[in-house]
Design a protein around this motif. Structure first.
Motif, short mmCIF file in Angstrom:
data_model
loop_
_atom_site.label_atom_id
_atom_site.label_comp_id
_atom_site.label_asym_id
_atom_site.label_seq_id
_atom_site.Cartn_x
_atom_site.Cartn_y
_atom_site.Cartn_z
N PRO A 154 7.95 -4.19 -2.48
CA PRO A 154 7.90 -2.85 -3.13
C PRO A 154 7.40 -2.97 -4.58
CG PRO A 154 10.18 -3.62 -2.92
CD PRO A 154 9.32 -4.63 -2.23
N MET A 155 6.60 -2.05 -5.01
CA MET A 155 5.99 -2.07 -6.35
C MET A 155 6.71 -1.10 -7.33
SD MET A 155 3.65 -4.26 -5.99
CE MET A 155 2.40 -4.13 -7.19
N ASN A 156 7.86 -0.56 -7.00
CA ASN A 156 8.56 0.40 -7.87
C ASN A 156 9.31 -0.31 -8.93
OD1 ASN A 156 7.62 1.84 -5.76
ND2 ASN A 156 9.56 2.81 -5.31
#
Length: 156
Positions: A154-156
């Protein structure tokens, strides 16, 4: 010492001028000089040798570097001369390096630089290292599993 000797030689002439017998004194001196030729060690000579002229300036032999009574002074002189030569050579080297480096590409031109590598020769799962602008660049041909693992992060 030279001034004192010159004064003692000229004093009789000055006194003779004051009394008016200068002409008579110079004539008798010249006559005496003509009667006695100057003798040098090599034999009869009409011209006097340098040492026969009465020079008292012997500084040219007393102050020679190889005759100095203090050899430390000579060593210090040589040390100073070699130090100045080293500084001169260092300055000349720096000037040459700066001049040559001014002909190289500027930083903005280097920033736009690109490099092309043939990736078709890399097998799947292998890594190669190439050099770009003097630094290593690692290139890896990933497998399908490695790509799916990395996309799932995930890139959050």
């Amino acid at each position: 010492m030279n001034a004192f000797r010159a004064a003692t030689r000229l004093a009789p002439r000055a006194a003779a001028r004051a009394t008016g017998s200068f002409q008579q004194q110079t004539a008798s001196t010249a006559f005496k000089a003509m009667q006695q030729p100057v003798l040098s060690q090599r034999g009869l000579s009409s011209s006097p040798e340098l040492y026969e002229l009465g020079s008292v300036d012997k500084g040219y032999t007393a102050d020679r570097v190889d005759r100095v009574a203090e050899p430390e002074r000579r060593a210090f002189t040589y040390l100073m001369l070699s130090g100045v030569r080293f500084a001169y050579a260092s300055t000349a080297r720096i000037l040459v390096v700066k001049f040559v480096s001014s002909m190289s590409a500027s930083a903005d031109v280097l920033a736009m630089a690109s490099a092309e590598f043939d990736l078709s020769e890399i097998d799947v799962g292998k890594t190669i290292t190439v050099k770009w602008r003097g630094k290593p660049v690692f290139i890896r041909h990933r497998t399908g599993d490695e790509i799916s693992t990395e996309t799932s992060v995930p890139m959050n």
